[in-house]
Enzyme design. Structure first.
Site, PDB file in Angstrom:
ATOM      1  N   ASP A   1      -5.664  -3.425  -2.704  1.00 33.10           N
ATOM      2  CA  ASP A   1      -4.717  -3.174  -1.619  1.00 33.10           C
ATOM      3  C   ASP A   1      -4.053  -4.452  -1.092  1.00 33.10           C
ATOM      4  O   ASP A   1      -4.722  -5.393  -0.667  1.00 33.10           O
ATOM      5  CB  ASP A   1      -5.478  -2.486  -0.477  1.00 33.10           C
TER       6      ASP A   1
ATOM      7  N   SER B   1       0.835  -1.195   0.000  1.00 30.29           N
ATOM      8  CA  SER B   1       0.000   0.000   0.000  1.00 30.29           C
ATOM      9  C   SER B   1       0.875   1.253   0.000  1.00 30.29           C
ATOM     10  O   SER B   1       1.739   1.400  -0.847  1.00 30.29           O
ATOM     11  CB  SER B   1      -0.961  -0.058   1.201  1.00 30.29           C
TER      12      SER B   1
END
Length: 324
Positions: free
Chosen positions: A155, A41
């Site tokens: 993600d 991320s």
């Protein structure tokens, strides 16, 4: 004596991820030579800048990023799989720091993403650097998925929030991991920092809740969106006592749920594959969408790492001696 290959495992945490910049700066000052970076991320974005030799430029960009500058980088749209498209901000990063492929980086790099349909953990080790970090940053419901090689990716924090395992696979001997979400509730820290007696805590909570409610009424969607998760845990108890029929806001619930999930996954993953050094900056007071608080996050990352200097240097030297 051969060189110890040191890797950084830079974890997820959205806006708290600017703290990674401070961590890296402190390590550089210590003389720690990093050979590889694994990022999840926001860790993949900061890691991309570091691996491409542009950390100073990223720091300058972040430190001059006010709330409206952040807002102007958000391409809103509800028909793209997320509240924000994400292309605008990553195109800006590409323009600011140069278009590169992972293969040409001077430091070995990898990013973690999640296959939206299979749930598999995907390691991105080649191709466009900012496409990889864009996919790794695609927070569910907030940032739209990214299509790479025929797969829709989201993600990486859903499967591997602090990518120690990726760093080991890249060939690391010694892994320094940075976990940003260890402090879900900042209430006790806030009380200690402000020297608030325990008996007045309820009064302080009520006061903060009244201020937050007033700000929400005055600023509407903009402030609600930006409030992130930092108010949720601090005020949840007070909210339900004051008005049991009023639920917390959508973005607070969503961001706080992601915090909880990633913290639990991180504990499970690191129990099976622990890093050699774990750095945990205390960032619970920074909401996951408060990207304009970069200066604060960087300072906390730097100070946390600097306090660990002796431990870090001793552990690296001990590993070197053991390996002979």
């Amino acid at each position: 004596m051969s060189e110890v290959k040191v890797a950084l495992a830079l974890g997820s945490g959205a806006a708290r991820g600017w703290s990674h910049i401070g961590v890296i700066k402190a390590l550089e000052e210590m003389g720690v030579r990093v050979n590889m970076v694994g990022g999840t991320s926001i860790g993949s974005l900061v890691g991309a800048g570091y691996a491409s030799g542009r950390l100073a430029e990223i720091e300058d960009w972040v430190c001059n990023m006010g709330r409206w500058e952040v807002w102007n980088l958000l391409d809103f749209g509800f028909n793209q799989g997320g509240l924000i498209g994400g292309e605008k901000v990553f195109n800006e990063a590409r323009e600011q720091f140069g278009s590169k492929t992972i293969e040409e980086l001077p430091i070995t790099y990898g990013a973690v993403a999640t296959d939206l349909y299979s749930g598999r953990e995907i390691w991105l080790r080649e191709g466009d650097l900012y496409d990889a970090s864009r996919a790794s940053c695609a927070m569910p419901g907030v940032l739209a998925p990214k299509a790479i090689d025929g797969r829709w990716l989201i993600d990486g924090g859903l499967v591997n929030p602090v990518p120690v395992s990726l760093c080991r696979a890249l060939g690391a001997d010694f892994v320094i991991a940075v976990h940003l979400n260890s402090q879900l509730n900042s209430k006790s820290l806030e009380r200690r920092g402000r020297n608030i007696p325990p008996q007045t805590e309820a009064e302080e909570a009520q006061k903060r809740e009244a201020e937050a409610h007033k700000k929400s009424e005055e600023s509407g969607f903009f402030e609600n969106f930006w409030s992130g998760s930092q108010h949720y845990f601090d005020h949840l108890k007070g909210r339900f006592k004051a008005n049991p029929h009023k639920p917390p806001g959508m973005f607070s619930v969503m961001s706080s749920s992601i915090d909880i999930m990633q913290e639990r996954i991180t504990k499970a993953r690191m129990a099976g594959d622990p890093p050699d050094i774990l750095i945990q900056p205390k960032l619970g007071h920074i909401g996951i969408m408060e990207f304009d608080r970069g200066n604060e996050g960087i300072d906390i990352g730097y100070e946390t790492t600097h306090r660990m200097r002796d431990l870090i240097m001793d552990e690296i030297e001990l590993y070197r001696e053991r390996r002979g």
